[in-house]
Design a protein around this motif. Structure first.
Motif, PDB file in Angstrom:
ATOM      1  N   VAL A  24      30.397   1.875   9.503  1.00 37.10           N
ATOM      2  CA  VAL A  24      30.742   1.822   8.027  1.00 37.10           C
ATOM      3  C   VAL A  24      32.639   0.926   8.330  1.00 37.10           C
ATOM      4  CG1 VAL A  24      31.974   2.487   5.583  1.00 37.10           C
ATOM      5  CG2 VAL A  24      29.816   3.453   7.005  1.00 37.10           C
ATOM      6  N   LEU A  25      32.987  -0.496   7.331  1.00 39.82           N
ATOM      7  CA  LEU A  25      33.456  -1.276   7.751  1.00 39.82           C
ATOM      8  C   LEU A  25      34.003  -2.119   6.307  1.00 39.82           C
ATOM      9  CD1 LEU A  25      35.470  -2.458   9.956  1.00 39.82           C
ATOM     10  CD2 LEU A  25      34.019  -4.304   9.986  1.00 39.82           C
ATOM     11  N   LEU A  26      35.122  -1.601   5.526  1.00 40.41           N
ATOM     12  CA  LEU A  26      35.921  -1.894   4.387  1.00 40.41           C
ATOM     13  C   LEU A  26      37.123  -2.926   4.677  1.00 40.41           C
ATOM     14  CD1 LEU A  26      36.461   1.008   1.634  1.00 40.41           C
ATOM     15  CD2 LEU A  26      34.265  -0.457   2.573  1.00 40.41           C
ATOM     16  N   VAL A  27      36.670  -4.457   4.477  1.00 39.04           N
ATOM     17  CA  VAL A  27      37.311  -5.538   4.774  1.00 39.04           C
ATOM     18  C   VAL A  27      38.237  -5.679   3.611  1.00 39.04           C
ATOM     19  CG1 VAL A  27      37.680  -7.436   5.669  1.00 39.04           C
ATOM     20  CG2 VAL A  27      36.424  -5.651   6.941  1.00 39.04           C
ATOM     21  N   ASN A  28      39.724  -5.633   3.575  1.00 39.86           N
ATOM     22  CA  ASN A  28      40.369  -7.122   2.431  1.00 39.86           C
ATOM     23  C   ASN A  28      39.440  -8.572   2.455  1.00 39.86           C
ATOM     24  OD1 ASN A  28      41.804  -8.066   3.364  1.00 39.86           O
ATOM     25  ND2 ASN A  28      43.815  -6.496   3.004  1.00 39.86           N
ATOM     26  N   LYS A  29      39.695  -8.939   1.348  1.00 38.33           N
ATOM     27  CA  LYS A  29      39.752 -10.335   1.245  1.00 38.33           C
ATOM     28  C   LYS A  29      40.353 -11.762   2.109  1.00 38.33           C
ATOM     29  CE  LYS A  29      38.093 -10.346  -3.807  1.00 38.33           C
ATOM     30  NZ  LYS A  29      37.810 -10.905  -4.552  1.00 38.33           N
ATOM     31  N   GLN A  30      41.623 -11.147   2.057  1.00 39.63           N
ATOM     32  CA  GLN A  30      41.851 -11.319   3.195  1.00 39.63           C
ATOM     33  C   GLN A  30      41.385 -11.291   4.729  1.00 39.63           C
ATOM     34  OE1 GLN A  30      43.874  -9.516   1.218  1.00 39.63           O
ATOM     35  NE2 GLN A  30      43.987 -11.670   0.091  1.00 39.63           N
ATOM     36  N   GLY A  31      40.657 -10.715   5.216  1.00 42.29           N
ATOM     37  CA  GLY A  31      39.974  -9.991   6.068  1.00 42.29           C
ATOM     38  C   GLY A  31      40.687  -8.999   6.797  1.00 42.29           C
ATOM     39  N   GLN A  32      41.422  -8.481   6.853  1.00 46.70           N
ATOM     40  CA  GLN A  32      42.356  -7.591   7.836  1.00 46.70           C
ATOM     41  C   GLN A  32      41.280  -6.210   7.061  1.00 46.70           C
ATOM     42  OE1 GLN A  32      45.205  -7.915   4.688  1.00 46.70           O
ATOM     43  NE2 GLN A  32      47.022  -7.838   6.313  1.00 46.70           N
ATOM     44  N   THR A  33      41.355  -5.436   8.099  1.00 47.57           N
ATOM     45  CA  THR A  33      40.377  -4.001   8.096  1.00 47.57           C
ATOM     46  C   THR A  33      41.338  -3.081   7.887  1.00 47.57           C
ATOM     47  OG1 THR A  33      39.064  -5.022  10.377  1.00 47.57           O
ATOM     48  CG2 THR A  33      39.413  -2.440   9.525  1.00 47.57           C
ATOM     49  N   ARG A  34      40.473  -2.340   6.147  1.00 46.81           N
ATOM     50  CA  ARG A  34      41.191  -1.783   6.220  1.00 46.81           C
ATOM     51  C   ARG A  34      40.801   0.685   6.069  1.00 46.81           C
ATOM     52  NH1 ARG A  34      45.102  -3.088   5.825  1.00 46.81           N
ATOM     53  NH2 ARG A  34      46.205  -5.004   4.408  1.00 46.81           N
ATOM     54  N   LEU A  35      39.451  -0.275   6.797  1.00 46.08           N
ATOM     55  CA  LEU A  35      38.489   1.233   7.221  1.00 46.08           C
ATOM     56  C   LEU A  35      37.336   0.842   7.997  1.00 46.08           C
ATOM     57  CD1 LEU A  35      37.526   4.096   6.659  1.00 46.08           C
ATOM     58  CD2 LEU A  35      36.442   3.554   4.564  1.00 46.08           C
ATOM     59  N   ALA A  36      37.344   1.826   9.398  1.00 37.99           N
ATOM     60  CA  ALA A  36      36.340   1.268   9.656  1.00 37.99           C
ATOM     61  C   ALA A  36      36.023   2.900  10.713  1.00 37.99           C
ATOM     62  CB  ALA A  36      37.065   0.163  11.477  1.00 37.99           C
ATOM     63  N   GLY A  49      35.078  -8.648  14.037  1.00 39.02           N
ATOM     64  CA  GLY A  49      35.640 -10.212  13.981  1.00 39.02           C
ATOM     65  C   GLY A  49      34.270 -10.722  13.838  1.00 39.02           C
ATOM     66  N   GLU A  50      33.102 -10.651  13.974  1.00 34.68           N
ATOM     67  CA  GLU A  50      32.294 -11.738  13.494  1.00 34.68           C
ATOM     68  C   GLU A  50      31.433 -11.345  12.235  1.00 34.68           C
ATOM     69  OE1 GLU A  50      27.131 -11.449  15.364  1.00 34.68           O
ATOM     70  OE2 GLU A  50      29.503 -11.185  16.531  1.00 34.68           O
ATOM     71  N   ILE A  51      31.349  -9.746  11.868  1.00 33.72           N
ATOM     72  CA  ILE A  51      31.321  -9.661  10.989  1.00 33.72           C
ATOM     73  C   ILE A  51      31.941  -9.836   9.854  1.00 33.72           C
ATOM     74  CG2 ILE A  51      30.864  -7.438   9.403  1.00 33.72           C
ATOM     75  CD1 ILE A  51      29.741  -5.981  11.308  1.00 33.72           C
ATOM     76  N   VAL A  52      33.030 -10.062   9.538  1.00 35.60           N
ATOM     77  CA  VAL A  52      34.310 -11.056   8.986  1.00 35.60           C
ATOM     78  C   VAL A  52      34.357 -12.272   8.467  1.00 35.60           C
ATOM     79  CG1 VAL A  52      36.215 -10.418   8.562  1.00 35.60           C
ATOM     80  CG2 VAL A  52      35.980  -9.020   9.222  1.00 35.60           C
ATOM     81  N   ARG A  53      33.689 -13.175   9.763  1.00 43.61           N
ATOM     82  CA  ARG A  53      33.961 -14.237   9.605  1.00 43.61           C
ATOM     83  C   ARG A  53      32.582 -14.649   9.105  1.00 43.61           C
ATOM     84  NH1 ARG A  53      35.493 -14.094  14.475  1.00 43.61           N
ATOM     85  NH2 ARG A  53      33.632 -13.570  15.264  1.00 43.61           N
ATOM     86  N   LYS A  54      31.040 -14.079   9.450  1.00 39.16           N
ATOM     87  CA  LYS A  54      29.876 -13.674   8.114  1.00 39.16           C
ATOM     88  C   LYS A  54      30.541 -13.624   6.716  1.00 39.16           C
ATOM     89  CE  LYS A  54      26.890 -14.297  12.257  1.00 39.16           C
ATOM     90  NZ  LYS A  54      25.801 -13.158  13.148  1.00 39.16           N
ATOM     91  N   CYS A  55      31.080 -12.928   6.440  1.00 39.34           N
ATOM     92  CA  CYS A  55      31.126 -12.219   4.961  1.00 39.34           C
ATOM     93  C   CYS A  55      31.774 -12.915   4.252  1.00 39.34           C
ATOM     94  CB  CYS A  55      31.273 -10.243   4.862  1.00 39.34           C
ATOM     95  SG  CYS A  55      30.667  -9.501   5.438  1.00 39.34           S
TER      96      CYS A  55
END
Length: 114
Positions: free
Chosen positions: A6-18, A34-40
């Protein structure tokens, strides 16, 4: 195959929970995140993965019930509680609990005891 992480990322691409439910090295986690953030951040708004959206909704509603209108700071400063909620919801990559009351009751008992 069940939920691997489970990965929670804010709109700036900063991971807040992993939270990972399988072993990955730090380098593997960084590359995957990094790959998931780019795709999302680049994804089409027309996607509809209903089961995952429902799970995200349940997680946010659970955090809302506990924190009262949850915000990014609640997650950052109470990360251990959010991890505990996830551990109550997901076991070995499978969703095992969907009742907000059942997810939060152990946390409430711990808070009363302290």
């Amino acid at each position: 195959m069940g939920i691997r992480f489970v990965l929670l990322v804010n709109k700036q691409g900063q991971t807040r929970l992993a939270q990972y439910f399988e072993h990955l090295s730090i380098d593997e986690r960084r590359a995957l995140e990094g790959e998931i953030v780019r795709k999302c951040l680049a994804r089409n708004d027309q996607q509809n993965e209903l089961a995952i959206l429902e799970f995200i909704h349940l997680l946010v509603e659970t955090m809302d019930r506990h924190f009262g209108n949850v915000c990014e700071l609640d997650i950052m400063f109470h990360l251990e509680k959010v991890h505990f909620m996830l551990e109550e919801m997901v076991m070995n990559g499978c969703i095992v609990e969907t009742s907000k009351t059942n997810i939060l009751s152990p946390i409430q008992l711990m808070e009363k005891a302290s």
